[in-house]
Design a protein around this motif. Sequence first.
Motif, short mmCIF file in Angstrom:
data_model
loop_
_atom_site.label_atom_id
_atom_site.label_comp_id
_atom_site.label_asym_id
_atom_site.label_seq_id
_atom_site.Cartn_x
_atom_site.Cartn_y
_atom_site.Cartn_z
N ARG A 1 14.89 29.84 -15.37
CA ARG A 1 14.81 28.44 -15.69
C ARG A 1 13.23 28.36 -16.23
NH1 ARG A 1 11.99 24.62 -12.82
NH2 ARG A 1 12.40 22.43 -13.53
N ASN A 2 12.31 28.63 -15.35
CA ASN A 2 10.75 28.63 -15.63
C ASN A 2 10.45 29.14 -16.98
OD1 ASN A 2 10.39 27.27 -13.17
ND2 ASN A 2 9.93 28.95 -11.97
N GLU A 3 11.00 30.50 -17.22
CA GLU A 3 10.52 31.19 -18.35
C GLU A 3 11.29 30.39 -19.61
OE1 GLU A 3 9.95 35.54 -16.34
OE2 GLU A 3 11.83 35.28 -17.44
N LEU A 4 12.25 30.08 -19.56
CA LEU A 4 12.84 29.25 -20.66
C LEU A 4 12.10 28.01 -21.07
CD1 LEU A 4 16.71 29.52 -20.24
CD2 LEU A 4 15.37 30.67 -22.12
N LEU A 5 11.54 27.47 -19.81
CA LEU A 5 10.84 26.23 -20.04
C LEU A 5 9.29 26.54 -20.41
CD1 LEU A 5 12.12 23.93 -17.08
CD2 LEU A 5 12.50 23.79 -19.46
N SER A 6 9.08 27.58 -20.33
CA SER A 6 7.26 28.13 -20.60
C SER A 6 7.17 27.84 -21.93
CB SER A 6 7.18 29.53 -19.83
OG SER A 6 7.70 30.42 -20.86
N GLY A 7 7.95 28.27 -22.93
CA GLY A 7 7.41 28.16 -24.14
C GLY A 7 7.17 29.59 -24.58
N ASP A 8 7.15 30.43 -23.89
CA ASP A 8 6.60 31.81 -24.15
C ASP A 8 7.66 32.51 -24.89
OD1 ASP A 8 6.34 34.90 -23.96
OD2 ASP A 8 4.61 34.38 -22.63
N ALA A 9 7.61 32.94 -26.32
CA ALA A 9 8.80 33.57 -26.93
C ALA A 9 9.23 34.99 -26.66
CB ALA A 9 8.10 33.60 -28.49
N GLU A 10 8.20 35.56 -25.89
CA GLU A 10 8.59 37.15 -25.48
C GLU A 10 9.52 36.95 -24.24
OE1 GLU A 10 5.36 39.41 -24.96
OE2 GLU A 10 4.96 39.72 -27.36
N LEU A 11 8.90 36.15 -23.44
CA LEU A 11 9.82 35.89 -21.91
C LEU A 11 11.10 35.12 -22.34
CD1 LEU A 11 7.11 34.42 -19.76
CD2 LEU A 11 8.12 36.70 -19.43
#
Length: 303
Positions: free
Chosen positions: A146-156
Amino acid sequence: MSKRAANVNHLGATPAHPEHDPSHPLVVFGDHQFCAGNLMDVRRMSGPHMHSQIELNFVLRGRMDYWFDGRQLTIDENRLCLFWGMIPHQVIDRAEGTQFVCLYIPMSVLLGFPSLSRFRNAVFRGAVIEAMVMQSWESEVFQRWRNELLSGDAELMEIVRSELTARVMRIEREGWRDLREQGDAIASLGQRDADWVVHVEKMLRFIGEGALDNISVEDVGKAAGLHPNYAMTLFRKAVGMTINQAIIRHRLDTAQSLLIATDLPITEVAYESGFGSLSTFYEAFQRRFKEKPVQYRRRLRPA
């Protein structure tokens, strides 16, 4: 609702999830990306809604009760369920302090793997899939996704797409049950042209966004760049129902949501749901729900 009343979003690169318009009783999203819900606290919803992605719910603590396509279902703590968001659903109750992780994946994930044919058919027919095998560390993993999808970090986000797709495939391999006790199997598509998934997704998307207008099988096939006969064959093998059945199902899904969430007269419900005549609406509604629309509304909205 139809194009006159529905909220159909085309949001480009920004991931979309149902919380973008929580006030609307029926929400149909046109976005088809992996994304996550902002909220972790489970809240009662004012009415049923719909969206185009596959939705995964992992309950971190507590208990949540869903109204799902006319049935009440409970998802308990440390349980994982998924369903197609185009089936009307609503959180009607929850234990105090209930929290969950809500993730959304494109329908193309289910369309892309021949091994998922039975699983896919169950989902598109309205199943609520519960994973039978869970690990002790899944709570941490879902919160990280969840946190990584919300982060906006394309690689993550790309890593999460791969991991989440693998998790869905493990559900099929390790065992699952349909909380609605459905899930008829269909034959596997087998090896096909690499772009068949794109065609089926385009047809499903076109139906989801246009079924409330006057669309035909020919229109659906044209939207995917296919001859109508081939479109009908491919769609039935991939989804487990005909194109016309899918159109009517979506219209009836919309109608039942309007009956519950609004005070629209039955005639308006019929036309807002895409039916060209009141008699056609009554016939289709009673065939599926085994009662008249007014009886259905009274039963689910007692005075």
